[in-house]
Design an enzyme around this catalytic site. Structure first.
Site, PDB file in Angstrom:
ATOM      1  N   ASN A  40       0.775  -1.365  -0.003  1.00 46.95           N
ATOM      2  CA  ASN A  40       0.001   0.074  -0.007  1.00 46.95           C
ATOM      3  C   ASN A  40       1.015   1.086  -0.142  1.00 46.95           C
ATOM      4  O   ASN A  40       1.441   1.623   1.061  1.00 46.95           O
ATOM      5  CB  ASN A  40      -0.857   0.085   1.371  1.00 46.95           C
ATOM      6  N   PRO A  41       1.102   1.908  -1.214  1.00 51.96           N
ATOM      7  CA  PRO A  41       2.468   2.568  -1.230  1.00 51.96           C
ATOM      8  C   PRO A  41       2.278   4.168  -0.677  1.00 51.96           C
ATOM      9  O   PRO A  41       2.020   5.128  -0.992  1.00 51.96           O
ATOM     10  CB  PRO A  41       2.434   2.933  -2.846  1.00 51.96           C
ATOM     11  N   CYS A  42       2.391   4.022   0.882  1.00 50.62           N
ATOM     12  CA  CYS A  42       2.391   5.234   1.665  1.00 50.62           C
ATOM     13  C   CYS A  42       3.491   6.229   1.345  1.00 50.62           C
ATOM     14  O   CYS A  42       3.453   7.295   1.571  1.00 50.62           O
ATOM     15  CB  CYS A  42       2.244   5.064   3.165  1.00 50.62           C
ATOM     16  N   HIS A  43       4.446   5.540   0.769  1.00 50.33           N
ATOM     17  CA  HIS A  43       5.576   6.413   0.392  1.00 50.33           C
ATOM     18  C   HIS A  43       5.328   7.438  -0.828  1.00 50.33           C
ATOM     19  O   HIS A  43       5.958   8.536  -1.072  1.00 50.33           O
ATOM     20  CB  HIS A  43       6.937   5.591  -0.132  1.00 50.33           C
ATOM     21  N   ARG A  44       4.178   7.490  -1.093  1.00 51.06           N
ATOM     22  CA  ARG A  44       3.689   8.365  -2.329  1.00 51.06           C
ATOM     23  C   ARG A  44       3.252   9.708  -1.741  1.00 51.06           C
ATOM     24  O   ARG A  44       2.556  10.566  -2.688  1.00 51.06           O
ATOM     25  CB  ARG A  44       3.074   7.593  -3.345  1.00 51.06           C
TER      26      ARG A  44
END
Length: 164
Positions: A131-135
């Site tokens: 779940n790409p929270c780094h984005r």
């Protein structure tokens, strides 16, 4: 609940993925041992390796090598409030190589005034990278914090920008 774990390599460090037959439950930060992660996975028994984690580990490895942009894995969310789950789901709509602000994310989940609550949900994302929270970055363009560390967040964003 019985969980299994397996490790992917992230820049020379082990990064443990936890899950069961229903899906991936948690991704640990690079260098954190399974025992350290177990503290966060209360009421779970953990055992090394399982065939249920072969695909998630392979997909994570392909992502780190710049060969994968999306993940085709089952996820089992075992924690979180309704808002957190909504935020974690919405993270998956942010395209590879792109970023949005915390306030944009708050608007997307229908809570434009709940920026802090949304930021807290992002920080508690149990499935980092999947779940790409780094984005998600600050509205000012600043990188913001990351459970894996600011340098990891920069590295992941750079990886994605380099493979668009």
């Amino acid at each position: 609940m019985q969980l299994y774990y397996a490790a992917a390599d992230y820049r020379g460090q082990k990064m443990y993925v936890f899950g069961n037959q229903s899906g991936v439950v948690f991704v640990g930060t690079p260098g954190a041992s399974p025992e350290e992660v177990k503290i966060q996975l209360k009421h779970c028994d953990i055992s090394p390796s399982s065939s249920c984690l072969v695909s998630p580990i392979q997909q994570l490895t392909e992502y780190f090598q710049g060969e994968r942009r999306t993940f085709d894995i089952s996820r089992e969310i075992i924690t979180g409030t309704a808002l957190q789950k909504q935020v974690w789901h919405e993270l998956n709509t942010i395209p590879y190589g792109e970023t949005i602000s915390y306030s944009d994310l708050a608007a997307r989940v229908g809570k434009p005034k709940a920026i802090r609550a949304v930021a807290t949900a992002v920080a508690k994302n149990p499935l980092m990278i999947f779940n790409p929270c780094h984005r998600v970055i600050r509205q000012s363009g600043a990188i913001g914090n990351y459970r894996g560390g600011v340098q990891m967040k920069r590295t992941l964003l750079s990886l994605e920008r380099g493979h668009q």
